[in-house]
Design a protein around this motif. Structure first.
Motif: not given
Ligand SMILES: [Zn+2]
Length: 210
Positions: A85, A89, A104, A106-107
């Motif tokens: 990422c 993160c 990413c 996640h983010c």
């Protein structure tokens, strides 16, 4: 008796060694595919059947496409075939193509190559192999160790990952011997001058001709 060439003597020393430590410096970055293939093929032939470990500062990942054993390689500067990422993160690392949209999970930030070029470099990518390496290195103590330091310059990472620790390893191991082969910086410090040979030659070409 005919005098052996440097390459012949190096091969004989590797053959006789119990352990072989190889460091690949900046000379091994940015290689033409053909030159890289030839050099890695020759290295793989040289090291076949040996108990070896390779530390490389190259991030191009070409070494992982060679016949060299991936379990015996650590690339602490990362490799362009792995992704992280951009915002760091998470310490998760993804392989090429693993995340189709390149974002990413996640983010949503962009995924970028997991190398030291990243603004926030995620070191988890190489940590497993690094631990294997340090454990392996600890087992070289008092063993007949041949060190091949190839193409190392004076960049801070090369000094910290290759030059200094390799010199220390050779200094403290009475059965160690080292080759420092480099087109520009083959100098050897006084402390190990009786246990090391300096060869002023481009290490990629040298290896390719082994
Ligand atoms: Zn993220």
């Amino acid at each position: 008796m005919e005098e052996k060439t440097i390459a012949q003597e190096l091969k004989a020393r590797v053959e006789a060694a119990e352990k072989v430590l190889v460091g690949l410096g900046a000379e091994w970055s940015g290689l033409e595919p053909q030159a890289a293939e030839k050099a890695y093929r020759a290295l793989a032939r040289l090291l076949q059947g040996k108990d070896y470990f390779i530390v490389t500062v190259s991030t191009d990942g070409r070494i992982l496409e060679s016949a060299l054993d991936g379990k015996r390689i650590t690339a602490p500067c990362g490799n362009v075939h792995w992704f992280q990422c951009r915002e760091a993160c998470t310490s998760d690392i993804w392989e090429e193509g693993e995340v189709p949209d390149g974002r990413c999970p996640h983010c949503g930030a962009e995924l970028i190559p997991n190398t030291v070029e990243a603004e926030h470099y995620i070191e988890e990518g190489y940590m497993i192999s690094w631990r294997e390496y340090t454990a392996w290195l600890a087992r070289t103590l008092n063993r007949c160790l041949e060190v091949l330091e190839l193409g190392t310059g004076m960049g801070m990472r090369e000094l910290q990952l290759l030059r200094w620790p390799f010199e220390k390893t050779v200094f403290f191991n009475n059965k160690a011997h080292m080759y420092r082969i480099s087109g520009e910086f083959p100098q050897i410090s006084d402390e190990i001058k009786d246990k090391a040979l300096s060869v002023r030659e481009n290490s990629v070409e040298f290896a390719g001709n082994l």
